[in-house]
Design an enzyme around this catalytic site. Structure first.
Site, PDB file in Angstrom:
ATOM      1  CD  GLU A  14      -6.930   3.942  -7.246  1.00 41.12           C
ATOM      2  OE1 GLU A  14      -7.650   3.228  -6.508  1.00 41.12           O
ATOM      3  OE2 GLU A  14      -6.723   3.661  -8.437  1.00 41.12           O
ATOM      4  CB  ALA A  53     -11.116  -1.346  -2.817  1.00 38.20           C
ATOM      5  N   GLY A 101      -7.044   2.061  -3.128  1.00 34.18           N
ATOM      6  CA  GLY A 101      -8.142   3.038  -3.220  1.00 34.18           C
ATOM      7  C   GLY A 101      -7.965   4.186  -2.230  1.00 34.18           C
ATOM      8  CD  GLU A 109      -4.250  -0.682  -6.202  1.00 30.11           C
ATOM      9  OE1 GLU A 109      -3.018  -0.479  -6.098  1.00 30.11           O
ATOM     10  OE2 GLU A 109      -5.106   0.202  -6.036  1.00 30.11           O
TER      11      GLU A 109
HETATM   12  N1  DAK Z   1      -9.741  -4.695   2.787  1.00 28.80           N
HETATM   13  C1  DAK Z   1     -10.339  -5.397   3.788  1.00 28.80           C
HETATM   14  N2  DAK Z   1      -9.796  -5.544   5.007  1.00 28.80           N
HETATM   15  C2  DAK Z   1      -8.601  -4.973   5.244  1.00 28.80           C
HETATM   16  C3  DAK Z   1      -7.918  -4.222   4.242  1.00 28.80           C
HETATM   17  C4  DAK Z   1      -8.552  -4.092   2.968  1.00 28.80           C
HETATM   18  N3  DAK Z   1      -8.009  -3.374   1.968  1.00 28.80           N
HETATM   19  N4  DAK Z   1      -6.749  -3.790   4.790  1.00 28.80           N
HETATM   20  C5  DAK Z   1      -6.722  -4.237   6.055  1.00 28.80           C
HETATM   21  N5  DAK Z   1      -7.830  -4.952   6.342  1.00 28.80           N
HETATM   22  C6  DAK Z   1      -8.184  -5.581   7.615  1.00 28.80           C
HETATM   23  C7  DAK Z   1      -7.345  -6.829   7.849  1.00 28.80           C
HETATM   24  O1  DAK Z   1      -7.894  -7.944   7.187  1.00 28.80           O
HETATM   25  C8  DAK Z   1      -7.456  -6.957   9.364  1.00 28.80           C
HETATM   26  O2  DAK Z   1      -8.715  -7.497   9.698  1.00 28.80           O
HETATM   27  P1  DAK Z   1      -8.860  -8.629  10.864  1.00 28.80           P
HETATM   28  O3  DAK Z   1      -7.952  -9.717  10.457  1.00 28.80           O
HETATM   29  O4  DAK Z   1      -8.408  -7.920  12.119  1.00 28.80           O
HETATM   30  O5  DAK Z   1     -10.322  -8.975  10.860  1.00 28.80           O
HETATM   31  C9  DAK Z   1      -7.458  -5.507   9.839  1.00 28.80           C
HETATM   32  O6  DAK Z   1      -7.836  -4.731   8.691  1.00 28.80           O
HETATM   33  C10 DAK Z   1      -6.093  -5.020  10.285  1.00 28.80           C
HETATM   34  O7  DAK Z   1      -5.164  -5.322   9.249  1.00 28.80           O
HETATM   35  P2  DAK Z   1      -3.820  -6.159   9.497  1.00 28.80           P
HETATM   36  O8  DAK Z   1      -3.972  -7.113  10.647  1.00 28.80           O
HETATM   37  O9  DAK Z   1      -3.407  -6.709   8.166  1.00 28.80           O
HETATM   38  O10 DAK Z   1      -2.835  -4.985   9.968  1.00 28.80           O
HETATM   39  P3  DAK Z   1      -1.267  -4.864   9.739  1.00 28.80           P
HETATM   40  O11 DAK Z   1      -0.835  -3.653  10.490  1.00 28.80           O
HETATM   41  O12 DAK Z   1      -0.585  -6.175  10.018  1.00 28.80           O
HETATM   42  O13 DAK Z   1      -1.103  -4.601   8.158  1.00 28.80           O
HETATM   43  C11 DAK Z   1      -1.607  -3.493   6.067  1.00 28.80           C
HETATM   44  C12 DAK Z   1      -1.615  -3.399   7.606  1.00 28.80           C
HETATM   45  C13 DAK Z   1      -2.282  -2.214   5.535  1.00 28.80           C
HETATM   46  C14 DAK Z   1      -0.157  -3.514   5.557  1.00 28.80           C
HETATM   47  C15 DAK Z   1      -2.359  -4.758   5.610  1.00 28.80           C
HETATM   48  O14 DAK Z   1      -3.621  -4.813   6.270  1.00 28.80           O
HETATM   49  C16 DAK Z   1      -2.604  -4.792   4.126  1.00 28.80           C
HETATM   50  O15 DAK Z   1      -1.692  -5.114   3.359  1.00 28.80           O
HETATM   51  N6  DAK Z   1      -3.834  -4.472   3.713  1.00 28.80           N
HETATM   52  C17 DAK Z   1      -4.240  -4.545   2.322  1.00 28.80           C
HETATM   53  C18 DAK Z   1      -3.710  -3.366   1.548  1.00 28.80           C
HETATM   54  C19 DAK Z   1      -4.075  -3.431   0.058  1.00 28.80           C
HETATM   55  O16 DAK Z   1      -3.694  -4.407  -0.617  1.00 28.80           O
HETATM   56  N7  DAK Z   1      -4.795  -2.462  -0.399  1.00 28.80           N
HETATM   57  C20 DAK Z   1      -5.192  -2.373  -1.807  1.00 28.80           C
HETATM   58  C21 DAK Z   1      -6.509  -3.066  -1.974  1.00 28.80           C
HETATM   59  S1  DAK Z   1      -7.002  -3.085  -3.688  1.00 28.80           S
HETATM   60  C22 DAK Z   1     -12.767   0.016  -7.420  1.00 28.80           C
HETATM   61  C23 DAK Z   1     -12.267   1.142  -6.831  1.00 28.80           C
HETATM   62  C24 DAK Z   1     -11.028   1.069  -6.197  1.00 28.80           C
HETATM   63  C25 DAK Z   1     -10.316  -0.117  -6.157  1.00 28.80           C
HETATM   64  C26 DAK Z   1     -10.832  -1.235  -6.794  1.00 28.80           C
HETATM   65  C27 DAK Z   1     -12.056  -1.202  -7.427  1.00 28.80           C
HETATM   66  N8  DAK Z   1     -14.058   0.021  -8.047  1.00 28.80           N
HETATM   67  C28 DAK Z   1     -14.878   1.257  -8.021  1.00 28.80           C
HETATM   68  C29 DAK Z   1     -14.611  -1.130  -8.685  1.00 28.80           C
HETATM   69  C30 DAK Z   1      -9.091  -0.191  -5.388  1.00 28.80           C
HETATM   70  C31 DAK Z   1      -8.494  -1.395  -5.147  1.00 28.80           C
HETATM   71  C32 DAK Z   1      -7.681  -1.547  -3.923  1.00 28.80           C
HETATM   72  O17 DAK Z   1      -7.527  -0.661  -3.131  1.00 28.80           O
END
Ligand code: DAK
Length: 257
Positions: free
Chosen positions: A111, A65, A108, A131
């Site tokens: 998921e 997400a 997400g 998460e």
């Molecule tokens: N959200 C927003 N931006 C993201 C992102 C994300 N989940 N993942 C990556 N980006 C962005 C980064 O901020 C970066 O943007 P800039 O800095 O270039 O502007 C760009 O994508 C490239 O990412 P990185 O520079 O970080 O790239 P790396 O190769 O170094 O790292 C990575 C890749 C995937 C390991 C890292 O980006 C990362 O850890 N990303 C976050 C992964 C994460 O924590 N995902 C889970 C999010 S929580 C819901 C439904 C579903 C959900 C919640 C509520 N509702 C219906 C209410 C689900 C929740 C989640 O998924």
């Protein structure tokens, strides 16, 4: 229909939806999910489409997400908007959905992948539920579908550490159907979709629904459900055609009636 965050195409009778926010690794903001679900529902109604492929790009299926969007929202806002309701509609799609996954499928993204019926992954896929690293937990099926798919121990490990698993490990745990080199994952997913698209559509639809019931129902109720679907299919025109074609040693022509 024009969309901002998905790209839509067709190939024979397969509908293809590509998530399209490459700069943020296809982070799933609310508009993207709205567009995706609207298009899935449109394809589900389109009689020319028999199977659907959802994909991202080589670097990311979806990294979760959109954290930027979530960081601003309060619990009450998220609850009042009932943002999960739109995710639930994915499970109501009657046609088979194949995920073509490469790179990150996190949070997400994982998921969404698990909401699909079949998964073809590239060797570079990294799949997980990180998460916990953000001090939250999955909300769109991560604790439930992952546990059903890989079992309690592996799900606990993935969910509590937040560490993703590789495509090879996902294959071992039955989380994906097939792993192929990165150049081939989309082609293989499309091939699988086209293969299924040629099957009689009523049988495909009922098999999909009955298999999902296996997760929800006790065995006797599931058996009952299966049997009722079986009787219903016996009333279709396609089943006469299928059996007649077999006996006449010719290829069947299915009409979906
Ligand atoms: N959200 C927003 N931006 C993201 C992102 C994300 N989940 N993942 C990556 N980006 C962005 C980064 O901020 C970066 O943007 P800039 O800095 O270039 O502007 C760009 O994508 C490239 O990412 P990185 O520079 O970080 O790239 P790396 O190769 O170094 O790292 C990575 C890749 C995937 C390991 C890292 O980006 C990362 O850890 N990303 C976050 C992964 C994460 O924590 N995902 C889970 C999010 S929580 C819901 C439904 C579903 C959900 C919640 C509520 N509702 C219906 C209410 C689900 C929740 C989640 O998924």
């Amino acid at each position: 229909m024009t969309y901002a965050y998905i790209h839509v195409s067709t190939d024979e009778s397969v509908g293809i939806i590509a998530l399209n926010r490459p700069k943020v690794l296809n982070a799933l903001n609310l508009q993207l999910i709205d567009e995706l679900v609207a298009e899935l529902e449109r394809m589900d109604r389109d009689p020319e489409i028999r199977a659907i492929v959802i994909t991202g790009n080589d670097r990311a299926f979806a990294a979760g997400a959109d954290i930027g969007e979530m960081a601003e929202a309060s619990a009450i806002e998220i609850m009042q908007k009932d943002q999960f309701a739109v995710w639930d509609r994915i499970m109501l799609i009657s046609k088979p959905i194949i995920a073509a996954v490469s790179g990150f499928a996190l949070g997400g993204g994982c998921e969404l992948m698990m909401s699909c019926d079949l998964v073809v992954a590239s060797e570079s896929a990294l799949i997980g539920q990180p998460e916990v690293n953000l001090a939250v937990m999955p909300g769109a099926g991560g604790t439930q579908r992952l546990t059903r798919a890989v079992g309690l121990r592996k799900a606990m490990e993935m969910l509590l550490t937040g560490e993703p698993i590789t495509a090879a490990e996902a294959l071992r745990y039955g989380l994906v159907n097939k792993v192929v080199p990165v150049e081939a994952y989309f082609r293989e997913a499309l091939k699988l979709a086209k293969r299924i698209a040629k099957q009689p559509p009523l049988a495909v639809r009922m098999i999909k629904k009955a298999v999902h019931k296996a997760d929800d129902l006790p065995l006797d109720e599931g058996m009952d459900y299966e049997r009722n679907c079986f009787y219903l299919l016996l009333a279709s025109e396609d089943r006469y055609e299928g059996m007649k074609a077999f006996l006449e040693k010719r290829k069947a022509t299915f009409t979906g009636k």
